[in-house]
Design a protein around this motif. Structure first.
Motif, PDB file in Angstrom:
ATOM      1  N   GLY A  19       0.814  -1.214   0.000  1.00 42.38           N
ATOM      2  CA  GLY A  19       0.000   0.000   0.000  1.00 42.38           C
ATOM      3  C   GLY A  19       0.846   1.261   0.000  1.00 42.38           C
ATOM      4  O   GLY A  19       0.568   2.216  -0.725  1.00 42.38           O
ATOM      5  N   ARG A  22       2.377   1.790  -3.468  1.00 39.43           N
ATOM      6  CA  ARG A  22       1.385   2.244  -4.452  1.00 39.43           C
ATOM      7  C   ARG A  22       1.009   3.700  -4.230  1.00 39.43           C
ATOM      8  O   ARG A  22       0.861   4.465  -5.186  1.00 39.43           O
ATOM      9  CB  ARG A  22       0.143   1.359  -4.396  1.00 39.43           C
ATOM     10  N   LEU A  23       0.836   4.077  -2.972  1.00 41.07           N
ATOM     11  CA  LEU A  23       0.498   5.471  -2.690  1.00 41.07           C
ATOM     12  C   LEU A  23       1.653   6.398  -3.067  1.00 41.07           C
ATOM     13  O   LEU A  23       1.451   7.454  -3.648  1.00 41.07           O
ATOM     14  CB  LEU A  23       0.158   5.643  -1.209  1.00 41.07           C
ATOM     15  N   LYS A  24       2.862   5.989  -2.744  1.00 42.09           N
ATOM     16  CA  LYS A  24       4.047   6.813  -3.017  1.00 42.09           C
ATOM     17  C   LYS A  24       4.265   6.997  -4.514  1.00 42.09           C
ATOM     18  O   LYS A  24       4.545   8.091  -4.979  1.00 42.09           O
ATOM     19  CB  LYS A  24       5.267   6.163  -2.381  1.00 42.09           C
ATOM     20  N   LEU A  28       0.640  10.689  -4.910  1.00 41.97           N
ATOM     21  CA  LEU A  28      -0.325  11.144  -3.920  1.00 41.97           C
ATOM     22  C   LEU A  28       0.372  11.662  -2.669  1.00 41.97           C
ATOM     23  O   LEU A  28       0.042  11.312  -1.552  1.00 41.97           O
ATOM     24  CB  LEU A  28      -1.282   9.998  -3.567  1.00 41.97           C
ATOM     25  N   ILE A  31      -1.172  12.984   0.707  1.00 41.80           N
ATOM     26  CA  ILE A  31      -1.713  12.124   1.760  1.00 41.80           C
ATOM     27  C   ILE A  31      -0.568  11.526   2.588  1.00 41.80           C
ATOM     28  O   ILE A  31      -0.563  10.362   2.942  1.00 41.80           O
ATOM     29  CB  ILE A  31      -2.631  11.023   1.196  1.00 41.80           C
ATOM     30  N   ILE A  35       0.424   7.711   4.441  1.00 43.81           N
ATOM     31  CA  ILE A  35       1.661   6.973   4.187  1.00 43.81           C
ATOM     32  C   ILE A  35       2.419   6.769   5.495  1.00 43.81           C
ATOM     33  O   ILE A  35       2.935   5.680   5.762  1.00 43.81           O
ATOM     34  CB  ILE A  35       2.523   7.698   3.134  1.00 43.81           C
TER      35      ILE A  35
END
Length: 68
Positions: A19, A22-24, A28, A31, A35
């Motif tokens: 997760g 994927r966010l990094k 994004l 957010i 993270i």
């Protein structure tokens, strides 16, 4: 071979790590709190896997320093 509970902790930690990646990579950065939260959760679960690997039930807390 790690026991089943150790493997479960590791699996959960690696889900958090996936997760985070994927966010990094998704651009994004707005957010960062999410993270950071997932990073703490990932570290916590790996520490609990280490504790469980010593045939000790990990405590039900989220304080990384205490888990160390």
């Amino acid at each position: 071979m790690p026991n089943e509970l150790v493997q479960q902790w590791i699996k959960k930690a690696e889900e958090d790590w996936t997760g985070i990646k994927r966010l990094k990579t998704g651009g994004l950065s707005d957010i960062a709190d999410l993270i950071s939260f997932l990073s703490q959760q990932c570290a916590e679960k790996y520490l609990k896997a280490l504790i469980q690997n010593e045939d000790t039930e990990p405590p039900r807390l989220h304080h990384l320093t205490v888990l160390l």
